[in-house]
Design an enzyme around this catalytic site. Structure first.
Site, PDB file in Angstrom:
ATOM      1  CG  HIS A  53      -1.955  -1.022   1.236  1.00 31.24           C
ATOM      2  ND1 HIS A  53      -3.039  -0.957   2.075  1.00 31.24           N
ATOM      3  CD2 HIS A  53      -2.125  -2.152   0.501  1.00 31.24           C
ATOM      4  CE1 HIS A  53      -3.826  -1.996   1.864  1.00 31.24           C
ATOM      5  NE2 HIS A  53      -3.280  -2.744   0.919  1.00 31.24           N
ATOM      6  CD  GLU A  55      -1.946   4.158   3.180  1.00 28.49           C
ATOM      7  OE1 GLU A  55      -1.662   3.506   2.152  1.00 28.49           O
ATOM      8  OE2 GLU A  55      -3.098   4.183   3.642  1.00 28.49           O
ATOM      9  CB  CYS A  83      -6.545  -0.436   5.246  1.00 27.05           C
ATOM     10  SG  CYS A  83      -4.824  -1.021   5.202  1.00 27.05           S
ATOM     11  CB  CYS A  86      -1.994   1.639   6.126  1.00 24.52           C
ATOM     12  SG  CYS A  86      -1.589   0.751   4.602  1.00 24.52           S
TER      13      CYS A  86
END
Length: 149
Positions: A53, A55, A83, A86
């Site tokens: 992801h 992040e 999410c 993260c």
């Protein structure tokens, strides 16, 4: 640079992710002196890695640049509410402030879903500011998912 400028860079990373066929989420990690340490977009499909992801990638790059896993003087700008995975990584990295664009009602982990930073077991809670350039972040996500249907 301003909050808006950093979010614009995050949006550009999200647009690049869109072009790569990734869910269009972008992230920018900013150091204490206002310098950009990392700017990343999702690369889950590209790397065949469910943890790739935006992040996570920005945190990894920033930690490597600074030579420390603790990013206490850093701010993270993300186009979508992180999410739970993260959000927890942001906490573990001790990011100072989190700025995000669109809320994620289904998959969010900060203001929606498990609300990780509100849990008594959370060891570090960044200051959180949502709704930064929310409309453009939402529009990009909606366009991506509409193109997939």
């Amino acid at each position: 640079m301003s909050q808006q400028s950093f979010m614009e860079i995050a949006l550009e990373e999200a647009r690049k992710a869109y072009v790569r066929g990734e869910v269009p989420v972008g992230s920018v990690l900013v150091g204490a002196n206002g310098n950009i340490l990392a700017a990343e977009g999702n690369r889950v499909e590209q790397h065949s890695d469910p943890t790739a992801h935006a992040e996570i990638l920005a945190i990894r790059a920033g930690a490597e640049t600074l030579g420390t896993p603790r990013l206490e003087c850093c701010d993270l700008y993300v186009t979508l509410e992180p999410c739970p995975m993260c959000a927890q990584a942001i906490s573990f990295a001790r990011v100072r402030r989190l700025y995000f664009g669109a809320c994620d009602l289904k998959g969010g982990g900060v203001e929606n879903g498990p609300r990780l930073y509100a849990q008594p077991t959370c060891h570090h809670r960044p200051a959180v500011y949502g709704g930064i350039d929310e409309q453009r972040s939402e529009q990009l996500l909606k366009a991506f998912f509409a193109s997939r249907r």
